[in-house]
Write a protein that holds these residues in place. Structure first.
Motif, PDB file in Angstrom:
ATOM      1  N   ILE A  53       0.835  -1.217   0.000  1.00  0.00           N
ATOM      2  CA  ILE A  53       0.000   0.000   0.000  1.00  0.00           C
ATOM      3  C   ILE A  53       0.866   1.263   0.000  1.00  0.00           C
ATOM      4  CG2 ILE A  53      -1.513   1.404   1.459  1.00  0.00           C
ATOM      5  CD1 ILE A  53      -3.261  -0.612   0.600  1.00  0.00           C
ATOM      6  N   LEU A  54       0.632   2.126  -0.980  1.00  0.00           N
ATOM      7  CA  LEU A  54       1.325   3.409  -1.027  1.00  0.00           C
ATOM      8  C   LEU A  54       0.355   4.521  -0.646  1.00  0.00           C
ATOM      9  CD1 LEU A  54       3.253   3.080  -4.431  1.00  0.00           C
ATOM     10  CD2 LEU A  54       3.891   2.205  -2.171  1.00  0.00           C
ATOM     11  N   GLU A  55       0.786   5.349   0.319  1.00  0.00           N
ATOM     12  CA  GLU A  55      -0.006   6.521   0.664  1.00  0.00           C
ATOM     13  C   GLU A  55       0.072   7.529  -0.473  1.00  0.00           C
ATOM     14  OE1 GLU A  55       1.826   7.995   4.207  1.00  0.00           O
ATOM     15  OE2 GLU A  55       1.178   6.295   5.429  1.00  0.00           O
ATOM     16  N   GLN A  56      -0.902   8.452  -0.453  1.00  0.00           N
ATOM     17  CA  GLN A  56      -0.922   9.525  -1.450  1.00  0.00           C
ATOM     18  C   GLN A  56       0.431  10.259  -1.529  1.00  0.00           C
ATOM     19  OE1 GLN A  56      -4.373  10.949  -2.714  1.00  0.00           O
ATOM     20  NE2 GLN A  56      -2.901  11.419  -4.297  1.00  0.00           N
ATOM     21  N   GLY A  57       1.010  10.584  -0.402  1.00  0.00           N
ATOM     22  CA  GLY A  57       2.269  11.325  -0.393  1.00  0.00           C
ATOM     23  C   GLY A  57       3.413  10.528  -1.015  1.00  0.00           C
ATOM     24  N   THR A  58       3.381   9.216  -0.827  1.00  0.00           N
ATOM     25  CA  THR A  58       4.396   8.350  -1.425  1.00  0.00           C
ATOM     26  C   THR A  58       4.236   8.315  -2.943  1.00  0.00           C
ATOM     27  OG1 THR A  58       4.495   7.002   0.569  1.00  0.00           O
ATOM     28  CG2 THR A  58       5.253   5.964  -1.463  1.00  0.00           C
ATOM     29  N   VAL A  59       2.992   8.189  -3.386  1.00  0.00           N
ATOM     30  CA  VAL A  59       2.706   8.201  -4.831  1.00  0.00           C
ATOM     31  C   VAL A  59       3.157   9.534  -5.434  1.00  0.00           C
ATOM     32  CG1 VAL A  59       0.838   8.177  -6.536  1.00  0.00           C
ATOM     33  CG2 VAL A  59       0.799   6.574  -4.614  1.00  0.00           C
ATOM     34  N   ASP A  60       2.817  10.625  -4.771  1.00  0.00           N
ATOM     35  CA  ASP A  60       3.196  11.945  -5.293  1.00  0.00           C
ATOM     36  C   ASP A  60       4.708  12.070  -5.409  1.00  0.00           C
ATOM     37  OD1 ASP A  60       0.523  12.588  -5.352  1.00  0.00           O
ATOM     38  OD2 ASP A  60       0.566  13.759  -3.486  1.00  0.00           O
ATOM     39  N   ALA A  61       5.425  11.576  -4.398  1.00  0.00           N
ATOM     40  CA  ALA A  61       6.894  11.684  -4.410  1.00  0.00           C
ATOM     41  C   ALA A  61       7.480  10.872  -5.560  1.00  0.00           C
ATOM     42  CB  ALA A  61       7.460  11.212  -3.071  1.00  0.00           C
ATOM     43  N   LEU A  62       6.937   9.680  -5.789  1.00  0.00           N
ATOM     44  CA  LEU A  62       7.452   8.849  -6.882  1.00  0.00           C
ATOM     45  C   LEU A  62       7.180   9.519  -8.228  1.00  0.00           C
ATOM     46  CD1 LEU A  62       6.428   5.368  -5.440  1.00  0.00           C
ATOM     47  CD2 LEU A  62       8.784   6.152  -5.854  1.00  0.00           C
ATOM     48  N   ARG A  63       5.991  10.071  -8.381  1.00  0.00           N
ATOM     49  CA  ARG A  63       5.674  10.787  -9.635  1.00  0.00           C
ATOM     50  C   ARG A  63       6.611  11.958  -9.844  1.00  0.00           C
ATOM     51  NH1 ARG A  63      -0.453  11.073  -8.377  1.00  0.00           N
ATOM     52  NH2 ARG A  63      -1.196   9.137  -9.320  1.00  0.00           N
ATOM     53  N   GLU A  64       6.781  12.774  -8.802  1.00  0.00           N
ATOM     54  CA  GLU A  64       7.572  14.001  -8.944  1.00  0.00           C
ATOM     55  C   GLU A  64       9.005  13.725  -9.337  1.00  0.00           C
ATOM     56  OE1 GLU A  64       7.324  16.567  -5.468  1.00  0.00           O
ATOM     57  OE2 GLU A  64       5.128  16.375  -5.609  1.00  0.00           O
ATOM     58  N   CYS A  65       9.541  12.579  -8.914  1.00  0.00           N
ATOM     59  CA  CYS A  65      10.944  12.320  -9.245  1.00  0.00           C
ATOM     60  C   CYS A  65      11.065  11.478 -10.515  1.00  0.00           C
ATOM     61  CB  CYS A  65      11.686  11.708  -8.055  1.00  0.00           C
ATOM     62  SG  CYS A  65      11.304   9.986  -7.799  1.00  0.00           S
TER      63      CYS A  65
END
Ligand code: FAD
Ligand code: DHB
Length: 394
Positions: A47-59
């Motif tokens: 399970i990935l939290e929203q903040g984790t997903v956002d961080a992966l996208r941003e990088c």
């Protein structure tokens, strides 16, 4: 050899940190004891939290995740043979979580790193032996390569992302360290099965025979866990016995039933709560499982590791941009506030859902009361939804 940031460990924490530093123009080297295939196939979190997903996208690591990740808008609690949904977006101002396995996060980050020209070196089968001079301006990592040769990596900063069994933590003197720990009288037997998930949402089930979690890895692969006694041998459980037990523990009055399928993998995970304070010493910083462990109920482990490395990356970017150490000095305190909230949530979820062989029926009743409160009381549901979808970074 010399680098700005020496990173021990290429789990999710070390890999994401290397990417964040590369994007920020800060050079680093990653040392990983295992080989690439091992790191890519170690079956763990989902399970990935929203903040984790956002961080992966941003990088730049979001492409496959956005195609294959499954967005989840809630979970269900099952107890007393009834299922009760807890929806996230309506309670949290729109937050969701995503099912995308840790194995896939690692594959994507490794692929990015090896395919991007100029990306930091990622040295597999390279075993860190210890961190020296952590409290000096010139910390270093002693390491050994596959051929048995020993080397030293000179660094300006060292980040220990080497998991619970790593060596980085040992460089913090005992007299400055304090650890907080709890073990539990049960473990999880986890299976992967080639069968579509039986339910759209994850199901966290409390049952007198023990906890069960129904999760998934994809539209065709289920990932389920059942509570078992410590020191259980996974291979001692026949596949049909596992399905029988899951079926017993997830029985409902509404006719819904779990679907069975071929089990392709099974293993047992012990449960532990653990925090090492402080999370830094001089120029050594600990991130992820190297500093803290949560029991898996609530899916916080991977997400906490991501929060730590984002906090470190922001602190060192601040140092490079302004010359100020202020954020690096606050790293440990800033992380620990979020870590302890996750420890609390994981502990509460674990105790609310597992049957403890040493406890009385009084505790059974309390568990039902706590679950009933979450599904009947909007404030309690909101509290659970906010915690599950993720605690904000400082
Ligand atoms: P790790 O993933 O442990 O990575 C550390 C890396 O450092 C490893 O690759 C290791 O090989 C390497 N390393 C260690 N020592 C050295 C050394 N001396 N030199 C060089 N490299 C070294 N969390 C959930 O949220 N849900 C789950 O279902 C779940 N299941 C889990 C099951 C198991 C069996 C385990 C162990 C953990 C599970 N977790 C789960 C927790 C989650 O997987 C971790 O929190 C997450 O992996 C932490 O990432 P990390 O990068 O900090 O550490
Ligand atoms: C998974 C693991 C968890 O610990 C959890 O709370 C939810 C999902 C999983 O592996 O899918």
């Amino acid at each position: 050899t010399k680098t700005t940031v020496g990173i021990l460990g290429a789990g999710p924490a070390g890999l994401l940190l290397a990417r964040l530093l590369f994007v920020a123009g800060i050079d680093c080297v990653v040392l990983e004891a295992k080989d690439r295939a091992y790191v890519e196939h170690r079956q763990r979190a989902g399970i990935l939290e929203q903040g984790t997903v956002d961080a992966l996208r941003e990088c730049g690591a979001g492409a496959r995740l956005d195609k294959e990740g499954l967005v989840h808008h809630g979970i269900e609690f099952l107890f007393n043979k009834e299922r009760h949904p807890v929806g996230f977006p309506e309670l949290t101002g729109g937050r969701t979580v995503m099912i995308y396995a840790q194995t896939e996060v690692c594959k994507d980050l490794i692929e990015l790193q090896v395919s991007t020209p100029g990306a930091p070196p990622l040295l597999f089968e390279t075993h860190a032996l210890g961190v020296d001079g952590a409290n000096t301006p010139t910390p270093s990592i002693r390491y050994q390569t596959k051929d048995g040769a020993q080397h030293v990596l000179q660094c300006e900063y060292v980040v220990g992302c080497d998991g619970f069994w790593g060596v980085a933590r040992n460089a913090i003197p005992d007299e400055l360290s304090k650890t907080y720990e709890r073990t539990y009288p049960f473990s999880w037997l986890g299976i992967l099965a080639d069968v579509p998930p039986s339910n759209e949402d994850l199901i966290y089930a409390r049952h007198p025979r023990g906890f069960t979690l129904l999760s998934m890895r994809s539209p065709t692969v289920s990932r389920n866990y059942i509570q078992v006694p410590n020191d259980t041998d996974a291979q001692a459980w026949a596949d049909e016995e596992i399905w029988d037990e899951i079926e017993r523990r997830t029985e409902t009055t509404d006719g819904w039933k779990v679907e069975r399928g071929p089990i392709t993998q099974k293993s047992v995970t012990p449960m532990r709560s653990y925090v090492h304070e402080p999370m830094s010493y001089g120029r050594l910083f600990l991130a992820g499982d190297a500093a803290h462990i949560v029991p898996p109920t609530g899916a916080k482990g991977l997400n906490l590791a991501v929060g730590d490395v984002i906090t470190f990356a922001n602190a060192i970017k601040h140092k490079v941009a302004t010359g100020s150490d202020e954020k690096l000095q606050k790293y440990s305190d800033n992380c620990l506030r979020r870590v302890w909230q996750a420890e609390r949530f994981s502990y509460d979820m674990t105790n609310m859902l597992h049957t403890d062989p040493n406890e009385s029926e009084f505790v059974d009743k309390l568990q039902i009361a706590r679950l009933t409160r979450i599904v009947n009381n909007k404030n309690a549901a909101t509290d659970t939804a906010l915690a599950y979808t993720g605690f904000p970074l400082d």
